[in-house]
Design an enzyme around this catalytic site. Sequence first.
Site, PDB file in Angstrom:
ATOM      1  N   ARG A 120      30.130  39.371  51.482  1.00 41.01           N
ATOM      2  CA  ARG A 120      30.452  37.993  51.898  1.00 41.01           C
ATOM      3  C   ARG A 120      29.372  36.967  51.511  1.00 41.01           C
ATOM      4  NH1 ARG A 120      32.108  40.725  56.721  1.00 41.01           N
ATOM      5  NH2 ARG A 120      34.310  41.221  56.549  1.00 41.01           N
ATOM      6  N   LYS A 142      30.006  26.374  40.458  1.00 42.18           N
ATOM      7  CA  LYS A 142      31.360  26.871  40.187  1.00 42.18           C
ATOM      8  C   LYS A 142      31.232  28.269  39.618  1.00 42.18           C
ATOM      9  CE  LYS A 142      34.299  22.889  39.271  1.00 42.18           C
ATOM     10  NZ  LYS A 142      35.063  22.175  38.227  1.00 42.18           N
ATOM     11  N   GLU A 184      29.947  20.180  25.233  1.00 40.60           N
ATOM     12  CA  GLU A 184      29.755  19.807  26.636  1.00 40.60           C
ATOM     13  C   GLU A 184      28.716  18.684  26.756  1.00 40.60           C
ATOM     14  OE1 GLU A 184      31.686  20.878  29.045  1.00 40.60           O
ATOM     15  OE2 GLU A 184      32.219  22.991  28.773  1.00 40.60           O
ATOM     16  N   LYS A 226      24.861  15.930  35.870  1.00 38.20           N
ATOM     17  CA  LYS A 226      25.586  16.955  36.631  1.00 38.20           C
ATOM     18  C   LYS A 226      25.063  17.019  38.063  1.00 38.20           C
ATOM     19  CE  LYS A 226      28.170  20.978  36.710  1.00 38.20           C
ATOM     20  NZ  LYS A 226      28.768  22.080  36.010  1.00 38.20           N
ATOM     21  N   GLU A 236      34.625  19.205  44.342  1.00 41.34           N
ATOM     22  CA  GLU A 236      35.633  18.563  43.486  1.00 41.34           C
ATOM     23  C   GLU A 236      36.819  17.982  44.250  1.00 41.34           C
ATOM     24  OE1 GLU A 236      36.062  20.398  39.547  1.00 41.34           O
ATOM     25  OE2 GLU A 236      38.162  19.817  39.642  1.00 41.34           O
ATOM     26  N   ARG A 240      33.847  14.712  40.898  1.00 43.73           N
ATOM     27  CA  ARG A 240      33.499  15.887  40.078  1.00 43.73           C
ATOM     28  C   ARG A 240      34.612  16.257  39.102  1.00 43.73           C
ATOM     29  NH1 ARG A 240      30.400  21.527  41.736  1.00 43.73           N
ATOM     30  NH2 ARG A 240      30.525  22.420  39.638  1.00 43.73           N
ATOM     31  N   ASN A 244      35.709  17.572  34.086  1.00 42.46           N
ATOM     32  CA  ASN A 244      36.696  18.411  33.403  1.00 42.46           C
ATOM     33  C   ASN A 244      37.354  17.702  32.223  1.00 42.46           C
ATOM     34  OD1 ASN A 244      36.602  20.797  35.073  1.00 42.46           O
ATOM     35  ND2 ASN A 244      37.407  19.501  36.689  1.00 42.46           N
ATOM     36  N   HIS A 247      39.218  19.621  29.512  1.00 38.86           N
ATOM     37  CA  HIS A 247      39.375  21.015  29.928  1.00 38.86           C
ATOM     38  C   HIS A 247      40.832  21.423  30.161  1.00 38.86           C
ATOM     39  CE1 HIS A 247      35.076  20.852  30.166  1.00 38.86           C
ATOM     40  NE2 HIS A 247      34.973  22.058  30.669  1.00 38.86           N
ATOM     41  N   HIS A 251      41.511  24.618  28.284  1.00 37.49           N
ATOM     42  CA  HIS A 251      41.821  25.897  28.927  1.00 37.49           C
ATOM     43  C   HIS A 251      43.149  26.450  28.412  1.00 37.49           C
ATOM     44  CE1 HIS A 251      39.035  25.242  32.684  1.00 37.49           C
ATOM     45  NE2 HIS A 251      38.378  25.577  31.606  1.00 37.49           N
ATOM     46  N   HIS A 264      34.783  28.427  24.362  1.00 41.01           N
ATOM     47  CA  HIS A 264      35.105  27.427  25.388  1.00 41.01           C
ATOM     48  C   HIS A 264      34.764  26.004  24.903  1.00 41.01           C
ATOM     49  CE1 HIS A 264      35.559  25.642  29.358  1.00 41.01           C
ATOM     50  NE2 HIS A 264      34.337  25.146  29.248  1.00 41.01           N
TER      51      HIS A 264
HETATM   52  P1  NAD Z   1      28.905  33.054  26.596  1.00 43.25           P
HETATM   53  O1  NAD Z   1      28.336  33.296  27.917  1.00 43.25           O
HETATM   54  O2  NAD Z   1      29.986  33.958  26.121  1.00 43.25           O
HETATM   55  O3  NAD Z   1      27.719  33.064  25.533  1.00 43.25           O
HETATM   56  C1  NAD Z   1      28.024  32.886  24.185  1.00 43.25           C
HETATM   57  C2  NAD Z   1      27.526  34.052  23.315  1.00 43.25           C
HETATM   58  O4  NAD Z   1      26.108  33.915  23.108  1.00 43.25           O
HETATM   59  C3  NAD Z   1      27.713  35.425  23.932  1.00 43.25           C
HETATM   60  O5  NAD Z   1      27.986  36.358  22.941  1.00 43.25           O
HETATM   61  C4  NAD Z   1      26.345  35.682  24.556  1.00 43.25           C
HETATM   62  O6  NAD Z   1      26.080  37.034  24.773  1.00 43.25           O
HETATM   63  C5  NAD Z   1      25.443  35.106  23.515  1.00 43.25           C
HETATM   64  N1  NAD Z   1      24.122  34.665  23.955  1.00 43.25           N
HETATM   65  C6  NAD Z   1      23.812  34.111  25.148  1.00 43.25           C
HETATM   66  N2  NAD Z   1      22.536  33.686  25.127  1.00 43.25           N
HETATM   67  C7  NAD Z   1      22.044  34.005  23.910  1.00 43.25           C
HETATM   68  C8  NAD Z   1      20.792  33.814  23.285  1.00 43.25           C
HETATM   69  N3  NAD Z   1      19.816  33.133  23.881  1.00 43.25           N
HETATM   70  N4  NAD Z   1      20.613  34.286  22.036  1.00 43.25           N
HETATM   71  C9  NAD Z   1      21.633  34.932  21.384  1.00 43.25           C
HETATM   72  N5  NAD Z   1      22.856  35.108  21.910  1.00 43.25           N
HETATM   73  C10 NAD Z   1      23.052  34.641  23.170  1.00 43.25           C
HETATM   74  O7  NAD Z   1      29.478  31.561  26.462  1.00 43.25           O
HETATM   75  P2  NAD Z   1      28.944  30.154  26.985  1.00 43.25           P
HETATM   76  O8  NAD Z   1      29.388  29.181  25.983  1.00 43.25           O
HETATM   77  O9  NAD Z   1      27.536  30.207  27.381  1.00 43.25           O
HETATM   78  O10 NAD Z   1      29.777  29.941  28.333  1.00 43.25           O
HETATM   79  C11 NAD Z   1      31.172  29.795  28.315  1.00 43.25           C
HETATM   80  C12 NAD Z   1      31.707  30.110  29.687  1.00 43.25           C
HETATM   81  O11 NAD Z   1      31.174  29.199  30.624  1.00 43.25           O
HETATM   82  C13 NAD Z   1      33.205  30.025  29.787  1.00 43.25           C
HETATM   83  O12 NAD Z   1      33.695  31.171  30.442  1.00 43.25           O
HETATM   84  C14 NAD Z   1      33.445  28.798  30.654  1.00 43.25           C
HETATM   85  O13 NAD Z   1      34.610  28.887  31.424  1.00 43.25           O
HETATM   86  C15 NAD Z   1      32.220  28.778  31.498  1.00 43.25           C
HETATM   87  N6  NAD Z   1      31.863  27.457  32.020  1.00 43.25           N
HETATM   88  C16 NAD Z   1      31.618  27.348  33.338  1.00 43.25           C
HETATM   89  C17 NAD Z   1      31.241  26.142  33.877  1.00 43.25           C
HETATM   90  C18 NAD Z   1      30.877  26.048  35.336  1.00 43.25           C
HETATM   91  O14 NAD Z   1      30.705  24.934  35.830  1.00 43.25           O
HETATM   92  N7  NAD Z   1      30.746  27.151  36.028  1.00 43.25           N
HETATM   93  C19 NAD Z   1      31.107  25.023  33.049  1.00 43.25           C
HETATM   94  C20 NAD Z   1      31.366  25.168  31.692  1.00 43.25           C
HETATM   95  C21 NAD Z   1      31.732  26.403  31.180  1.00 43.25           C
HETATM   96  N1  GLY Z   2      32.100  22.131  34.452  1.00 42.66           N
HETATM   97  C1  GLY Z   2      32.739  21.291  35.399  1.00 42.66           C
HETATM   98  C2  GLY Z   2      32.144  21.335  36.743  1.00 42.66           C
HETATM   99  O1  GLY Z   2      31.169  22.005  36.986  1.00 42.66           O
HETATM  100  O2  GLY Z   2      32.653  20.691  37.629  1.00 42.66           O
END
Ligand code: NAD
Ligand code: GLY
Length: 357
Positions: A120, A142, A184, A226, A236, A240, A244, A247, A251, A264
């Site tokens: 939890r 998030k 982004e 942010k 949100e 907030r 998006n 998005h 998505h 993404h």
């Molecule tokens: P990812 O986590 O898949 O990383 C991209 C690639 O780079 C992967 O293969 C990873 O292993 C590799 N990698 C990571 N760091 C590295 C480094 N320093 N050197 C070499 N390789 C490296 O993708 P991302 O673009 O970081 O994140 C995308 C995800 O984030 C999506 O799932 C999206 O939905 C999510 N997201 C979440 C929020 C939120 O607010 N929580 C906001 C935006 C995106």
């Molecule tokens: N990436 C959008 C949010 O964190 O609200």
Amino acid sequence: MERIDVQLGQRSYPIFIGSGLLSCGDSLINTSLPRRVLLISNDVVAPLYLDAATALLQRCGCQVDHCVLPDGEQHKTLDTLNLIYTKALQLSLGRDCAFVALGGGVIGDMVGYAAASYQRGVAFIQIPTTLLAQVDSSVGGKTAVNHPLGKNMIGAFHQPSLVLMDIDTLNTLPAREFSAGMAEVIKYGILWDADFFCWLERHRGALLAHDGDAISCAIQRCCQIKAEVVAEDETERGVRALLNLGHTFGHAIEAEQGYGSWLHGEAVATGMVLAAKLAQQLQWLDGAQVARIESLLACFGLPLNPPPEMGLTQFLPHMQRDKKAQNGQIRLILPTAIGHSKVVSDVSTDQLAQLFV
Ligand code: NAD
Ligand code: GLY
């Protein structure tokens, strides 16, 4: 080293941004950190940074165990999450442990949800290693995994207690991933900060050349925006939602194409172009503003058009399931000018259809 605070009362936390923090960030880690830590990464990032992150946490007095997950958006699933729970249970970790996410947004989102739900809720620290994670996903709490029917559909709000960004980790990031992160970054300029958008236009050369100072400035501005938005609207209910931008379309592309096929950030870039074109239909943006948005995205090699096989028929079911939808009504974030945006819920299917002719 820069510090930005996310002001959320008792759940406030610092974001530290700097070079070399993995090797010398010891003093930044709060001494009240739990003794037992599960450091979670993936099989791409672990060979690069697991030893440094482990040593950092050990120097801070933690007993560190590891969980290394398969890499990729296609593994952002409940099944992969179960690997974290199993490891934590095998180690008999209690509520007084912390989960530490070392990786990009996929690892950060999954580890965050594991931390939100394990017994939890346990403490959670983010060490983001992609540009996208440093400018967006590691901040704001998030957390989620994907479902075959929709992106990030199972999740929770669970704030980290610390975000530690070592910008040197970006040196090993593949160019395509850097560009996805830039989508982004540009998003913040379009939706919130016209001056930042102009700054990005002026510094596009330095950013393309991966100039450390330019990248650091961009990360700081994104985190400031942010932090401000999240402090005002953590879960949100209002402002907030603007984060998006792009998005709802993006998505849909990710889910329809199969997670991991479009990155993404790439899907968000195309989504922002579609949002800008819709805003042009509504006469909020003119052609020159849309062209500036397209040009900035294009210079980082980001896609401007959806996959040719995707039209309104493919987009609509995903858009109707979007988390922002209310009573089946699609809600979109549209720019009203560069640097300003709003939530719109009265876009007609005909207006959407115009985007795909
Ligand atoms: P990812 O986590 O898949 O990383 C991209 C690639 O780079 C992967 O293969 C990873 O292993 C590799 N990698 C990571 N760091 C590295 C480094 N320093 N050197 C070499 N390789 C490296 O993708 P991302 O673009 O970081 O994140 C995308 C995800 O984030 C999506 O799932 C999206 O939905 C999510 N997201 C979440 C929020 C939120 O607010 N929580 C906001 C935006 C995106
Ligand atoms: N990436 C959008 C949010 O964190 O609200």
